[in-house]
Design an enzyme around this catalytic site. Sequence first.
Site, short mmCIF file in Angstrom:
data_model
loop_
_atom_site.label_atom_id
_atom_site.label_comp_id
_atom_site.label_asym_id
_atom_site.label_seq_id
_atom_site.Cartn_x
_atom_site.Cartn_y
_atom_site.Cartn_z
N LYS A 1 0.76 -1.15 -0.17
CA LYS A 1 0.10 0.06 0.05
C LYS A 1 0.67 1.15 0.12
O LYS A 1 1.99 1.23 0.09
CB LYS A 1 -0.83 -0.03 1.24
N HIS B 1 -1.08 3.94 -7.10
CA HIS B 1 -2.18 4.36 -7.39
C HIS B 1 -2.08 5.80 -7.62
O HIS B 1 -2.77 6.89 -6.99
CB HIS B 1 -3.23 4.44 -6.15
#
EC number: 1.5.1.7
Length: 366
Positions: free
Chosen positions: A77, A95
């Site tokens: 993450k 992301h």
Amino acid sequence: MSKPIFWLRCETKELERRAALAPIAAKRLTEAGFTVFVERDEQRTFDDSEYEAAGCTLVDHNSWRTAPSSATIIGLKELQECTEPLAHKHIYFGHCYKKQAGWSSILSRFHRGGGTLYDIEFLTDTTGRRVAAFGFHAGFAGAAVGALAFAKQSEGQKLGRLNAFETEVAMVKTVEEALGKKNVKVLVIGALGRCGSGAVQLFQRAGVPDDNIIKWEMAETAKGGPFNEILDVDIFVNCIYLGSKIPPFITREQLIAAGPQRRLSIIVDVSCDTTNLFNPLPVYSINTTFIEPTVPVDVGASNPPISVVSIDHLPALVPREASEKFSQDLLPSLLDFANTQTSPVWSAAEKVFREKMQEAAVVDGL
């Protein structure tokens, strides 16, 4: 040529128990001559001792900033938010290539520090298929959360805090018990992909009759949304990979107009394109969490409720199995990491990174 050094960082996202490198994959790397450092982490589903037994060297928690410059930092993450320049090579889900919120700030950190991001989402083989993904377990867990939310909502309650399951079997049993004899009908869009197949399998294993599992792919969505068919199921699971702008699958106006006759109760956005400019589910605007798994949609006071599940790390609900499957898929590419300039996987990923970083540099005036 000496073997690369990998440094497995801890995950700082709350309740994120997965690891980009499971002990079984780390053992393969150390046996092949790689040096693998692993940060101590009580949150991770694997014990520190499992990495020690795999031949890894344990280091302090969240200490990757002090790693040798030759080490490649591997995680899952996002990094903790700050403006600190990034000098290392990093492997994780960034992301930030689709202009998500804060995308340029992330890439500008690499620009200023001289580091490199190998975004896991963009590690693809020569056919364009991703070499490693959590898609199956994302869909599997997303369908489970959707079913649990539906069961609670049908009883006038809200789904509470979620905790990780030890196994897929335990997750399926919990869902099966929650649904009981409820006649649930579901629609999965993107049903043939990794993510969609996981969602379909969860519903099947939990006892939902196959006739009640509607599976859509590109042929069914080709006409373009919004789709009224979504209103006629209890749970809608979105599993598409969004690459460009498409018409919305459903709109708030459509939900309000449907009135009290509408069946739809739960939307599960496994794709989690919440901040994407092209989000095909413009009925909510925030990601949900394991602590608060659902967010209500404003459909008017006189209409039955709809809740959205939009958790962006769903596979963390089955952390051990998801991590082992993912890292085994990633392993062949990691074993070839010494050849980043010639390997199709790594060279293509670096090319995308440099293109996106230049875009970010222009936006941030660097």
